[in-house]
Design a protein around this motif. Structure first.
Motif, PDB file in Angstrom:
ATOM      1  N   UNK A 187       0.854  -1.191   0.000  1.00  0.00           N
ATOM      2  CA  UNK A 187       0.000   0.000   0.000  1.00  0.00           C
ATOM      3  C   UNK A 187       0.890   1.242   0.000  1.00  0.00           C
ATOM      4  N   UNK A 188       0.524   2.249  -0.792  1.00  0.00           N
ATOM      5  CA  UNK A 188       1.397   3.432  -0.900  1.00  0.00           C
ATOM      6  C   UNK A 188       1.296   4.339   0.323  1.00  0.00           C
ATOM      7  N   UNK A 189       2.393   5.015   0.612  1.00  0.00           N
ATOM      8  CA  UNK A 189       2.374   6.059   1.638  1.00  0.00           C
ATOM      9  C   UNK A 189       1.441   7.164   1.133  1.00  0.00           C
ATOM     10  N   UNK A 190       0.554   7.619   1.980  1.00  0.00           N
ATOM     11  CA  UNK A 190      -0.384   8.670   1.565  1.00  0.00           C
ATOM     12  C   UNK A 190       0.341  10.010   1.606  1.00  0.00           C
ATOM     13  N   UNK A 191       0.491  10.625   0.433  1.00  0.00           N
ATOM     14  CA  UNK A 191       1.103  11.958   0.362  1.00  0.00           C
ATOM     15  C   UNK A 191       0.430  12.766  -0.732  1.00  0.00           C
ATOM     16  N   UNK A 192       1.086  13.803  -1.204  1.00  0.00           N
ATOM     17  CA  UNK A 192       0.427  14.808  -2.039  1.00  0.00           C
ATOM     18  C   UNK A 192      -0.364  14.237  -3.227  1.00  0.00           C
ATOM     19  N   UNK A 193       0.261  13.293  -3.965  1.00  0.00           N
ATOM     20  CA  UNK A 193      -0.425  12.766  -5.157  1.00  0.00           C
ATOM     21  C   UNK A 193      -1.749  12.103  -4.783  1.00  0.00           C
ATOM     22  N   UNK A 194      -1.705  11.284  -3.732  1.00  0.00           N
ATOM     23  CA  UNK A 194      -2.930  10.579  -3.314  1.00  0.00           C
ATOM     24  C   UNK A 194      -3.954  11.575  -2.773  1.00  0.00           C
ATOM     25  N   UNK A 241      -4.282  14.685  -3.580  1.00  0.00           N
ATOM     26  CA  UNK A 241      -4.860  15.418  -4.725  1.00  0.00           C
ATOM     27  C   UNK A 241      -5.908  14.570  -5.437  1.00  0.00           C
ATOM     28  N   UNK A 242      -5.592  13.302  -5.625  1.00  0.00           N
ATOM     29  CA  UNK A 242      -6.567  12.405  -6.271  1.00  0.00           C
ATOM     30  C   UNK A 242      -7.845  12.343  -5.444  1.00  0.00           C
ATOM     31  N   UNK A 243      -7.662  12.214  -4.125  1.00  0.00           N
ATOM     32  CA  UNK A 243      -8.850  12.161  -3.253  1.00  0.00           C
ATOM     33  C   UNK A 243      -9.672  13.442  -3.370  1.00  0.00           C
ATOM     34  N   UNK A 244      -8.984  14.588  -3.411  1.00  0.00           N
ATOM     35  CA  UNK A 244      -9.705  15.873  -3.523  1.00  0.00           C
ATOM     36  C   UNK A 244     -10.498  15.943  -4.817  1.00  0.00           C
ATOM     37  N   UNK A 245      -9.969  15.246  -5.841  1.00  0.00           N
ATOM     38  CA  UNK A 245     -10.682  15.231  -7.130  1.00  0.00           C
ATOM     39  C   UNK A 245     -11.668  14.066  -7.221  1.00  0.00           C
ATOM     40  N   UNK A 246     -11.901  13.442  -6.103  1.00  0.00           N
ATOM     41  CA  UNK A 246     -12.929  12.390  -6.058  1.00  0.00           C
ATOM     42  C   UNK A 246     -12.449  11.026  -6.510  1.00  0.00           C
ATOM     43  N   UNK A 247     -11.124  10.877  -6.670  1.00  0.00           N
ATOM     44  CA  UNK A 247     -10.638   9.566  -7.112  1.00  0.00           C
ATOM     45  C   UNK A 247      -9.937   8.806  -5.986  1.00  0.00           C
ATOM     46  N   UNK A 248     -10.401   7.573  -5.764  1.00  0.00           N
ATOM     47  CA  UNK A 248      -9.706   6.619  -4.889  1.00  0.00           C
ATOM     48  C   UNK A 248      -9.748   5.294  -5.644  1.00  0.00           C
ATOM     49  N   UNK A 249      -8.638   4.552  -5.713  1.00  0.00           N
ATOM     50  CA  UNK A 249      -8.671   3.286  -6.463  1.00  0.00           C
ATOM     51  C   UNK A 249      -9.825   2.385  -6.000  1.00  0.00           C
TER      52      UNK A 249
END
Ligand SMILES: Cc1cc2nc3c(=O)[nH]c(=O)nc-3n(C[C@H](O)[C@H](O)[C@H](O)COP(=O)(O)O)c2cc1C
Length: 191
Positions: free
Chosen positions: A44-51, A53-61
Motif C-alpha cells: 500500500x502506498x504512503x499517503x502523500x500529495x499525489x494521493x 490530490x486524487x482524493x480531492x478530485x474524487x478519485x480513490x482506487x
C-alpha cells in the motif's frame, strides 16, 4: 453468518504473533465468515500529495474503496501485528491511512468526525519482545488502535498479548503462546 474482517500484519516467516492469531481465527471461523487481508502480500502506498490530490478530485482506487467498504460493513474486526519500535509495523499504519476514507469508514458533520463502521468489537493480537504490558506508557500500539476505532466508529477493543518473547527460553515462549491461545479462545467464544 456474521462477517469478520481480519487484518493480518504478521510480516515475518515463523511469526509468533501469527501462531496465536491463526488459532484464534480458526476458532472465530466457527461463528463468523472470515475475510483476511494479508498485508505482507501488498504494498500500500504512503499517503502523500499525489494521493491527497486524487482524493480531492474524487478519485480513490476501486480496490481500496472495496476493501474499506468491507471493513465498514464487517460485524467484527481482528488485527494481528507484532510489536515493532514500541508500536505496530508501519505497514499497518499505511494500510489504515489508505482505508481511512471519507464517506466509507468515517464521515463528518459541520462540527466533528464520526465513524461509519459497524463492528461492535475489535480484537488486537500481538507479541512483544520486551517485558512491556498492554497499557504501559511505552506501549503505543493499543492507544492508536483505540483512537482509530473512535474515528471509524468501531466498538470495544480487546487485546491478546504475549510479552518478553525475546528474553525467554524456547520453552517459555511456547508456554506464552499456548497461554495466549487459551486466553484468546475464551475471549473469542464471547466475541
Ligand atoms: C523490526 C523490529 C522491531 C522491534 N521492535 C521492538 C520494540 O520496540 N519493542 C519490543 O518489545 N520488541 C520489539 N521487537 C521484538 C518483537 O516485538 C518480538 O520479537 C515479537 O515477538 C515478534 O513477533 P513475530 O514473531 O510475530 O514477528 C521488534 C522486532 C522487530 C523485527
Amino acid at each position: 453468518m456474521k462477517r469478520l474482517f481480519y487484518i493480518d500484519c504478521c510480516l515475518r516467516n515463523g511469526s509468533k504473533t501469527k501462531r496465536i492469531a491463526d488459532a484464534l481465527i480458526e476458532r472465530l471461523s466457527e461463528r463468523y465468515e472470515v475475510e483476511t487481508i494479508r498485508l505482507s502480500d501488498y504494498d500500500f502506498p504512503v499517503v502523500k500529495d499525489d494521493i491527497l490530490n486524487e482524493r480531492s478530485n474524487g478519485f480513490v482506487p476501486d480496490e481500496y474503496v472495496h476493501i474499506a467498504r468491507k471493513i465498514a460493513a464487517a460485524d467484527r474486526l481482528v488485527i494481528s501485528a507484532p510489536f515493532w519500535d514500541m508500536s505496530f509495523p508501519s505497514a499497518l499504519k499505511v494500510f489504515l491511512e489508505n482505508m481511512s476514507l471519507f464517506n466509507v469508514t468515517f464521515a463528518s458533520s459541520e462540527k466533528e468526525c464520526y465513524g461509519l463502521c459497524k463492528a461492535e468489537k475489535v480484537l488486537y493480537i500481538t507479541t512483544r519482545g520486551m517485558n512491556i504490558k498492554t497499557g504501559d506508557v511505552l506501549e503505543q500500539a493499543t492507544p492508536y488502535i483505540k483512537a482509530i476505532s473512535k474515528l471509524w466508529g468501531l466498538g470495544e477493543l480487546h487485546v491478546i498479548a504475549a510479552e518478553n518473547m525475546d528474553y525467554s527460553t524456547a520453552e517459555q515462549v511456547e508456554e506464552k503462546i499456548q497461554n495466549a491461545i487459551k486466553e484468546g479462545e475464551t475471549l473469542c467464544d464471547a466475541f
